[in-house]
Each structure stands twice: as structure tokens, then as C-alpha cells.
Motif scaffolding. Structure first.
Motif, PDB file in Angstrom:
ATOM      1  N   ALA A  16       0.782  -1.153  -0.009  1.00  0.00           N
ATOM      2  CA  ALA A  16       0.001   0.047   0.081  1.00  0.00           C
ATOM      3  C   ALA A  16       0.898   1.160  -0.211  1.00  0.00           C
ATOM      4  N   LYS A  17       1.947   1.341   0.573  1.00  0.00           N
ATOM      5  CA  LYS A  17       2.737   2.294   0.564  1.00  0.00           C
ATOM      6  C   LYS A  17       3.773   2.465  -0.377  1.00  0.00           C
ATOM      7  N   GLU A  18       4.340   1.396  -0.798  1.00  0.00           N
ATOM      8  CA  GLU A  18       5.512   1.556  -1.847  1.00  0.00           C
ATOM      9  C   GLU A  18       5.076   0.942  -3.199  1.00  0.00           C
ATOM     10  N   GLY A  19       3.851   0.552  -3.486  1.00  0.00           N
ATOM     11  CA  GLY A  19       3.490  -0.300  -4.663  1.00  0.00           C
ATOM     12  C   GLY A  19       3.664  -1.856  -4.678  1.00  0.00           C
ATOM     13  N   ARG A  20       3.494  -2.245  -5.733  1.00  0.00           N
ATOM     14  CA  ARG A  20       3.765  -3.619  -5.728  1.00  0.00           C
ATOM     15  C   ARG A  20       5.484  -4.012  -5.556  1.00  0.00           C
ATOM     16  N   ILE A  21       5.502  -5.136  -4.873  1.00  0.00           N
ATOM     17  CA  ILE A  21       6.829  -5.626  -4.660  1.00  0.00           C
ATOM     18  C   ILE A  21       7.095  -6.927  -5.571  1.00  0.00           C
ATOM     19  N   THR A  22       8.489  -7.082  -5.653  1.00  0.00           N
ATOM     20  CA  THR A  22       9.096  -8.164  -6.278  1.00  0.00           C
ATOM     21  C   THR A  22       8.686  -9.588  -5.506  1.00  0.00           C
ATOM     22  N   PHE A  23       8.570 -10.629  -6.182  1.00  0.00           N
ATOM     23  CA  PHE A  23       8.414 -11.939  -5.549  1.00  0.00           C
ATOM     24  C   PHE A  23       9.471 -12.021  -4.420  1.00  0.00           C
ATOM     25  N   ALA A  24      10.669 -11.904  -4.877  1.00  0.00           N
ATOM     26  CA  ALA A  24      11.925 -12.009  -4.156  1.00  0.00           C
ATOM     27  C   ALA A  24      11.548 -11.282  -2.621  1.00  0.00           C
ATOM     28  N   ALA A  25      11.022  -9.915  -2.879  1.00  0.00           N
ATOM     29  CA  ALA A  25      10.852  -9.294  -1.367  1.00  0.00           C
ATOM     30  C   ALA A  25       9.595  -9.992  -0.839  1.00  0.00           C
ATOM     31  N   PHE A  26       8.651 -10.492  -1.386  1.00  0.00           N
ATOM     32  CA  PHE A  26       7.601 -11.284  -0.691  1.00  0.00           C
ATOM     33  C   PHE A  26       8.265 -12.574  -0.154  1.00  0.00           C
ATOM     34  N   MET A  27       9.025 -13.111  -0.909  1.00  0.00           N
ATOM     35  CA  MET A  27       9.634 -14.426  -0.069  1.00  0.00           C
ATOM     36  C   MET A  27      10.448 -14.318   0.916  1.00  0.00           C
ATOM     37  N   GLU A  28      11.121 -13.143   1.000  1.00  0.00           N
ATOM     38  CA  GLU A  28      12.178 -12.555   2.118  1.00  0.00           C
ATOM     39  C   GLU A  28      11.277 -12.505   3.298  1.00  0.00           C
ATOM     40  N   TYR A  32      11.884 -14.621   6.357  1.00  0.00           N
ATOM     41  CA  TYR A  32      12.848 -14.202   7.285  1.00  0.00           C
ATOM     42  C   TYR A  32      12.450 -12.995   8.008  1.00  0.00           C
ATOM     43  N   GLU A  33      10.924 -12.735   7.820  1.00  0.00           N
ATOM     44  CA  GLU A  33      10.524 -11.332   8.469  1.00  0.00           C
ATOM     45  C   GLU A  33      10.834 -11.529  10.136  1.00  0.00           C
ATOM     46  N   PRO A  34      11.512 -10.886  11.086  1.00  0.00           N
ATOM     47  CA  PRO A  34      11.984 -11.060  12.191  1.00  0.00           C
ATOM     48  C   PRO A  34      10.611 -11.766  13.054  1.00  0.00           C
ATOM     49  N   GLU A  35      10.572 -12.842  13.789  1.00  0.00           N
ATOM     50  CA  GLU A  35       9.703 -13.331  14.573  1.00  0.00           C
ATOM     51  C   GLU A  35       8.616 -13.956  14.055  1.00  0.00           C
ATOM     52  N   LEU A  36       8.391 -13.577  12.516  1.00  0.00           N
ATOM     53  CA  LEU A  36       7.087 -14.065  12.029  1.00  0.00           C
ATOM     54  C   LEU A  36       7.402 -15.037  10.479  1.00  0.00           C
ATOM     55  N   GLY A  37       8.616 -14.780  10.097  1.00  0.00           N
ATOM     56  CA  GLY A  37       9.037 -15.615   9.139  1.00  0.00           C
ATOM     57  C   GLY A  37       9.344 -17.141   9.316  1.00  0.00           C
ATOM     58  N   SER A 115      37.767 -25.005  14.809  1.00  0.00           N
ATOM     59  CA  SER A 115      36.810 -24.031  15.193  1.00  0.00           C
ATOM     60  C   SER A 115      35.714 -24.246  14.384  1.00  0.00           C
ATOM     61  N   LEU A 116      34.553 -24.342  15.025  1.00  0.00           N
ATOM     62  CA  LEU A 116      33.266 -24.438  14.229  1.00  0.00           C
ATOM     63  C   LEU A 116      32.695 -23.012  14.353  1.00  0.00           C
ATOM     64  N   VAL A 117      32.072 -22.373  13.471  1.00  0.00           N
ATOM     65  CA  VAL A 117      31.236 -21.166  13.583  1.00  0.00           C
ATOM     66  C   VAL A 117      29.765 -21.474  12.952  1.00  0.00           C
ATOM     67  N   LEU A 118      28.944 -21.283  13.684  1.00  0.00           N
ATOM     68  CA  LEU A 118      27.570 -21.259  13.088  1.00  0.00           C
ATOM     69  C   LEU A 118      26.989 -19.867  12.965  1.00  0.00           C
ATOM     70  N   VAL A 119      26.400 -19.647  11.630  1.00  0.00           N
ATOM     71  CA  VAL A 119      25.837 -18.374  11.247  1.00  0.00           C
ATOM     72  C   VAL A 119      24.274 -18.617  11.031  1.00  0.00           C
ATOM     73  N   GLU A 120      23.444 -18.221  11.838  1.00  0.00           N
ATOM     74  CA  GLU A 120      22.021 -18.534  11.841  1.00  0.00           C
ATOM     75  C   GLU A 120      21.157 -17.427  12.156  1.00  0.00           C
ATOM     76  N   ARG A 121      20.026 -17.215  11.458  1.00  0.00           N
ATOM     77  CA  ARG A 121      19.220 -16.173  11.256  1.00  0.00           C
ATOM     78  C   ARG A 121      18.187 -16.329  12.605  1.00  0.00           C
ATOM     79  N   GLU A 122      17.800 -17.446  12.985  1.00  0.00           N
ATOM     80  CA  GLU A 122      16.729 -17.464  13.822  1.00  0.00           C
ATOM     81  C   GLU A 122      17.484 -17.677  15.292  1.00  0.00           C
ATOM     82  N   PRO A 123      17.352 -16.550  16.209  1.00  0.00           N
ATOM     83  CA  PRO A 123      18.029 -16.642  17.344  1.00  0.00           C
ATOM     84  C   PRO A 123      17.763 -17.686  18.396  1.00  0.00           C
TER      85      PRO A 123
END
Length: 380
Positions: A16-28, A32-37, A115-123
Motif C-alpha cells: 500500500a505504501k510502496e506499490g507492488r513488490i517483487t516476489f523476492a521481497a515477498f519471499m524474504e 525471514y521477517e523477524p519473529e514471524l518468518g 573451530s566451528l562457526v555457526l551462522v544462523e538467522r533464527e536467534p
């Protein structure tokens, strides 16, 4: 208000604010939306209680065989005193645990400097990973994606991922009478809808041109620009060593073949596939098959050497899955348990199942002619 409705309202407000979005933005947003994705909200995603199975879910032998190859990588680098493993998208930590268990048991010298490094988006996953990796915590550290991808982190060793690239947001395109157009997500009467329009970036058409791919009229396809950005970033962080990518996908010629008129986008919910990505927002996985040709081409452009690419069953057969099975047969576990393990490993190596659907790509940087286990010839 349900999480699904909250996420719908967030996406709708953006449109509504920016107009249509790409499918990539929708899928993101969906993933990955914080706490809801899907990947940034709490809850089990993998296994019988989740939405899908991965090779990790089947048996520890999958991780143990990968660990065999990592030990060979370590030796190819001259058995350095320090060696770093990086896993992007580690989930509950099961694969990392199986790898470290094997190295602690069979490769104590390598393990001592590991050494093992874990990279994770879900806290919240860090706690689950720490519990599973309790015996190895002195070797483990966590990095937030922003820190890892900032350019300040460098390492030598092996970065590996299992079903990461297929979950990176993709653009969707369609060949029309007017030429190549992009699929956008818009809002009509409060409902999310699709519409085609001019490309959001010339990089989409350039992507197909670089591959020599011409889509047939009416054909849809996914283009994963973020995968190329991801590979570029991790290759910059890697000073010397290897990148191992395990995922389902194809070489470009097969991925964009004319018979795949609707592309490869799929959703997963409670072990059922779903073609509609506009339902259960944040509660179902959204994926598309990986274009391995583009990963290899981009790798060559940024200094990576493609050492091996092929089906998962070929990789596992060459790197030691049979040896793992033979050890089980020699063990004192019950015959019933041995049968269960045989059937589990069959899922990993049968070409008609996971063994043929999944591919493995191994790329190297700064290694002169490494001798890897996966490069061994096998029958078939």
C-alpha cells in the motif's frame, strides 16, 4: 491475531505504501521477517514433527561421511594447526554435531585445532544448537549474519551448507509476447495477487543471457540473484580452503528446460507440497531448485575452482558411506537396528530418491590440486 495474519498485514502495508513488490521481497518476508518468518520464528521445521525431511534427518552417517571429506580437505591444506568450519543455516545443529563427533573420534589432531562457526538467522536456535553440541562447546562460536557477512570475518578451512541456497529469495520471471517480464506481488481487494511487469533490474535478463538460456513463450522461471551475492561474500571471507554446497537442483540447461513451464517453486507444510505461496504466510517453507551452473560460473569469476559436482549418491559412495555401513554391520547392535540403519542409508544413496535429487558442489580457493575423496572413481 494469528502470525499468518500479522505477516499478511505487514506485507499488505508495504504494498500500500510502496506499490507492488517483487516476489523476492515477498519471499524474504515470508521466510525471514523477524519473529514471524518461517525461518525466524520458533518451532520445529525438520523431521517427523516438522514440515520436511533432510538428509541430516535420515542418519548420522550423512554427517560422518561429510566429516571424512573435511578431514581430507584439511590434509590437502597441509594439516594446518588451525582449521575453521563454517555452517550457514545450521538448523538445530544436528549436522554440525555429527561432523564434530566423527572428527573428535577419528581425527583427534585435526579436532584439536578445530573451530566451528555457526551462522544462523533464527536467534532461538542457538540454545538448541548449544544443547546438542554440549560436548564440543569449546570449539564452537556463533556469529549473527550481519557480522559474518560484513566483510570483517575471515577464515581458512571449509564453509558448508545443506539446503540453504534453495531457501534464498528468488525473483520470478515469465516470457510474454512483449518479452521477458517479472512477476510481482500486489494487493487487490485485500488479497495478495500476482501481476507481470517490466523487470525490476536488468540483472535478471543478463543472468539468462550469461547462461545462453532463451525461455519459451509462456514459460516461468526463478532467478536467484541473492545466491550469487551470497557466494561472492563467502568467497571473500574464505582466505584458503573449500566451499561445499549441498542442495536440490540442476545444471542450468536442465533447470530451465522447456518442460518446466511453471518453474520449480514449491512450498512445504507438514510433509505435503503446496504450489500456492500466498497461504499460511510464515508457516510454510518456500523453495526453488538451485542453479548450480551459475554458482560454478560465478565461482570461477571470483577465484573459486570447481573441484567436483554431481549427485549426492555419487558423493556419498565415493566419500565413505559403504565404510560407514560396514562398521554398523560389524557392531554389536541388534539385527533389527541394523536393518533400520540399512533402510535409512538406502534413502540417502538411492538415485531415485534423495541420492539423485540432491547435488553436491565442492569449490576450492588457494589449493593446488587437492586430492579429495569425492574425486575417486566409483562404479555406475
Amino acid at each position: 491475531m494469528s502470525d499468518h495474519q500479522q505477516l499478511h498485514d505487514i506485507i499488505a502495508a508495504r504494498i500500500a505504501k510502496e506499490g507492488r513488490i517483487t516476489f523476492a521481497a515477498f519471499m524474504e518476508a515470508c521466510l525471514y521477517e523477524p519473529e514471524l518468518g518461517y525461518y525466524t520464528s520458533a518451532g520445529r521445521k525438520v523431521g517427523a514433527e516438522g514440515d520436511f525431511y533432510t538428509s541430516i534427518s535420515v542418519h548420522a552417517a550423512f554427517g560422518r561421511v561429510i566429516a571424512r571429506e573435511m578431514a581430507q580437505m584439511w590434509r590437502s591444506m597441509g594439516s594446518p594447526a588451525e582449521f575453521t568450519l563454517v555452517e550457514c543455516g545450521a538448523g538445530n545443529g544436528r549436522l554440525a554435531c555429527d561432523i564434530l563427533d566423527y572428527l573428535a573420534e577419528r581425527e583427534p589432531v585435526m579436532y584439536g585445532g578445530l573451530s566451528l562457526v555457526l551462522v544462523e538467522r533464527e536467534p532461538t536456535l542457538e540454545q538448541a544448537q548449544a544443547r546438542l553440541l554440549a560436548q564440543h562447546l569449546e570449539h564452537v562460536r556463533w556469529l549473527a549474519p550481519d557480522e559474518f557477512y560484513s566483510g570483517s570475518f575471515t577464515f581458512s578451512g571449509c564453509l558448508y551448507s545443506n539446503e540453504l541456497v534453495d531457501a534464498l529469495p528468488v525473483h520470478r520471471v515469465v516470457m510474454t509476447e512483449e518479452g521477458l517480464q517479472e512477476v510481482y506481488v500486489t494487493l487487490k481487494d485485500g488479497e495478495l495477487m500476482e501481476e507481470a511487469g517490466a523487470l525490476s533490474t536488468p540483472a535478471l535478463e543478463e543472468y539468462l543471457q550469461r547462461l545462453g538460456i532463451q525461455l519459451h513463450p509462456g514459460k516461468q522461471a526463478e532467478i536467484n540473484l541473492i545466491a550469487l551475492e551470497w557466494l561472492t561474500t563467502v568467497a571473500q571471507a574464505l582466505q584458503q580452503g573449500f566451499i561445499m554446497t549441498i542442495d536440490y537442483g540442476y545444471p542450468a540447461e536442465e533447470l530451465f528446460a522447456p518442460h518446466r513451464m511453471r518453474g520449480t517453486l514449491l512450498c512445504y507444510h507438514r510433509h505435503q507440497t503446496e504450489e500456492n505461496p500466498y497461504i499460511r504466510l510464515g508457516q510454510q517453507d518456500i523453495t526453488s531448485h538451485v542453479d548450480f551452473t551459475s554458482l560454478m560460473k560465478r565461482g570461477a569469476e571470483i577465484g573459486l575452482q570447481s573441484e567436483w559436482f554431481g549427485e549426492q549418491y555419487r558423493f556419498l559412495m565415493a566419500t565413505g558411506i559403504i565404510e560407514e555401513l560396514e562398521e554398523v554391520e560389524r557392531s554389536d547392535v541388534s539385527e533389527e537396528e541394523k536393518l533400520r540403519i540399512r533402510l535409512a542409508l538406502k534413502k540417502l544413496i538411492m538415485p531415485e530418491g534423495m541420492g539423485g535429487i540432491f547435488r553436491v558442489l565442492v569449490q576450492s580457493k588457494g589449493i593446488a590440486e587437492p586430492r579429495l575423496l569425492c574425486q575417486r572413481r566409483i562404479g555406475g
